[in-house]
Design a protein around this motif. Structure first.
Motif, PDB file in Angstrom:
ATOM      1  N   UNK A  61     -12.091 -37.631 -34.940  1.00 24.54           N
ATOM      2  CA  UNK A  61     -13.605 -37.259 -34.863  1.00 24.54           C
ATOM      3  C   UNK A  61     -13.888 -36.540 -33.689  1.00 24.54           C
ATOM      4  N   UNK A  62     -13.188 -36.720 -32.486  1.00 25.18           N
ATOM      5  CA  UNK A  62     -13.583 -36.034 -31.214  1.00 25.18           C
ATOM      6  C   UNK A  62     -13.249 -34.540 -31.386  1.00 25.18           C
ATOM      7  N   UNK A  63     -12.248 -34.252 -32.163  1.00 22.86           N
ATOM      8  CA  UNK A  63     -11.861 -32.854 -32.670  1.00 22.86           C
ATOM      9  C   UNK A  63     -12.837 -32.017 -33.513  1.00 22.86           C
ATOM     10  N   UNK A  64     -13.300 -32.820 -34.537  1.00 25.78           N
ATOM     11  CA  UNK A  64     -14.241 -32.313 -35.309  1.00 25.78           C
ATOM     12  C   UNK A  64     -15.591 -31.961 -34.632  1.00 25.78           C
ATOM     13  N   UNK A  65     -16.195 -32.985 -33.882  1.00 26.50           N
ATOM     14  CA  UNK A  65     -17.413 -33.092 -33.169  1.00 26.50           C
ATOM     15  C   UNK A  65     -17.236 -31.681 -31.939  1.00 26.50           C
ATOM     16  N   UNK A  66     -16.213 -31.683 -31.361  1.00 27.50           N
ATOM     17  CA  UNK A  66     -16.005 -30.520 -30.409  1.00 27.50           C
ATOM     18  C   UNK A  66     -15.996 -29.088 -31.263  1.00 27.50           C
ATOM     19  N   UNK A  67     -15.422 -28.892 -32.285  1.00 28.57           N
ATOM     20  CA  UNK A  67     -15.564 -27.699 -33.118  1.00 28.57           C
ATOM     21  C   UNK A  67     -16.951 -27.244 -33.518  1.00 28.57           C
ATOM     22  N   UNK A  68     -17.699 -28.626 -34.159  1.00 24.19           N
ATOM     23  CA  UNK A  68     -19.051 -28.185 -34.514  1.00 24.19           C
ATOM     24  C   UNK A  68     -20.065 -27.889 -33.242  1.00 24.19           C
ATOM     25  N   UNK A  69     -19.816 -28.610 -32.140  1.00 28.67           N
ATOM     26  CA  UNK A  69     -20.781 -28.064 -31.067  1.00 28.67           C
ATOM     27  C   UNK A  69     -20.456 -26.796 -30.493  1.00 28.67           C
TER      28      UNK A  69
END
Length: 426
Positions: A61-69
């Motif tokens: 989830x941290x990887x996905x959140x980073x990409x979205x941010x």
């Protein structure tokens, strides 16, 4: 208004992080850290499946959140071509070994030891420090972090980093050139690796003529095979070995089995089974014989054999291939299987232990990057690759219509599967 994706991810990350933290606190386990004496691995036992799943979810989830941010444009800009260069220099110039554990050195002292220019060294190590490899307790002074200490103390890890940043990185860089020069090739000597090394030989042939590279590769593979999920007991628990042969008495040939780590453990668990471990490298065979435990010496034998040549062990119950066929394109993997046909008795089993790539719509989002990246390694090196289950079925049919696909099971706690085929005859 419905919750946004970024808020959903943030809440889930917080919830799962709290779950992991509570487990660590309740069991008096150390908090994650890169401090010098921090544990080298995250301290969650394999049998704590719920906590392990929560940790994995946080990572994904941290990887996905980073990409979205980031958003699409900044996300594309965030990929750094030189993120591995500091690790390459650390491994090549043995910088981790040059820093005393628990002590300090200046950049100037480390430059003298390594032979690197101080300005260049400082730039490279400060990139590493930004990656939690080493630390700079005071300006101009270098000390170990937990990560750099691990490189200094674990030679197999250091060899893996050297193999990854020299051999694999260079092969990856030249893969586009290989695809352009040899479109659709299945030849193991027409790859990014072969272009990087200006050779028409495959990686194994190339390394065989360069002892230093061969030793480094062997150490790197031992390190990889020691990762969680690849332990021998995974294979032992992933197949009904007690049903091999008649009445549990039978013979297993481990094709390309190196030092026989799997078979030695199987022999300890199943005293009615006998094992023959084959490897191309005669030095590996001699080393394996010297290291073989005395209690299984009468049931685990070693043999030099090229698996592209006719299998000399006739009539065994099982021919076992662990992480072998994904090194080769379908053309050559089929030849390996065909070389065994003269040795096969009716009902003999072919067992293939390798990763299986899920179909695109079935890959967990958090695992896609790892699975796809691992698959490309084999393409860069050999024109091989990991396969989907349907690919294994086609490979068996390509090798011979006498191979019957019997199904597959994922090895518990591993990304490897065990695929079973049965020889039904001509």
């Amino acid at each position: 208004m419905d919750d946004s994706r970024i808020l959903e991810l943030g809440i889930r990350i917080g919830r799962n992080t709290a779950k992991v933290n509570e487990y660590l606190a309740a069991n008096n386990l150390p908090q994650p850290s890169f401090d010098l004496n921090a544990p080298s691995q995250f301290p969650i036992p394999d049998n704590e499946t719920e906590i392990a799943a929560a940790r994995k979810a946080v990572l994904h989830d941290c990887l996905e959140l980073r990409a979205l941010m980031f958003g699409p444009r900044e996300y594309l800009e965030s990929f750094q071509h030189n993120e591995l260069v500091s690790q390459q220099i650390i491994a090549r110039f043995k910088l981790a070994e040059a820093v005393p554990i628990g002590g300090e050195v200046t950049f100037a002292e480390l430059a003298d030891i390594s032979g690197l220019h101080e300005i260049h060294l400082r730039k490279l190590l400060r990139l590493a420090i930004a990656q939690h490899i080493f630390c700079e307790p005071r300006p101009g002074v270098v000390a170990h972090s937990a990560a750099s200490r691990l490189i200094a103390e674990n030679k197999m890890l250091a060899d893996w980093i050297r193999y990854s940043t020299d051999d694999l990185w260079h092969a990856a860089y030249h893969m586009g050139d290989a695809l352009a020069r040899y479109p659709g090739s299945e030849e193991p000597g027409e790859t990014g690796f072969s272009l990087a090394n200006k050779t028409s030989k495959d990686m194994f042939q190339f390394f065989a003529e360069k002892p230093e590279l061969s030793l480094r590769f062997a150490a790197a593979m031992r390190f990889i095979n020691g990762r969680p999920g690849l332990e021998p007991e995974r294979v032992i628990n992933g197949y009904h070995w007690d049903k091999v042969g008649k009445g549990g008495i039978g013979t297993v040939v481990d094709v390309g089995g190196s030092h026989g780590k799997i078979c030695i453990e199987l022999a300890r668990r199943f005293p009615s089974l006998s094992f023959i471990v084959q490897d191309l490298d005669e030095q590996v065979v001699r080393d394996a014989e010297r290291q073989r435990p005395e209690e299984v010496a009468d049931r685990v034998r070693f043999m030099a054999h090229d698996f592209f040549k006719e299998q000399p062990v006739k009539g065994a119950d099982v021919y076992f291939f662990r992480a072998v066929l994904h090194d080769w394109s379908d053309t050559y993997a089929a030849k390996i299987l065909q070389a065994h046909i003269p040795a096969l008795k009716l009902g003999a089993k072919i067992l293939i232990s390798e990763p299986v790539v899920p179909e695109p719509d079935k890959i967990p989002a958090g695992d896609a990057l790892r699975i796809r990246a691992n698959d490309l390694v084999m393409l860069e090196l050999f024109n091989g690759g990991d396969r989907e289950m349907a690919d294994f079925k086609r490979l068996l049919e390509k090798a011979h219509h006498g191979f019957q696909f019997n199904g597959a099971n994922q090895v518990p706690g591993s990304n490897h599967w065990i695929i079973e085929a049965e020889w039904m005859g001509e």
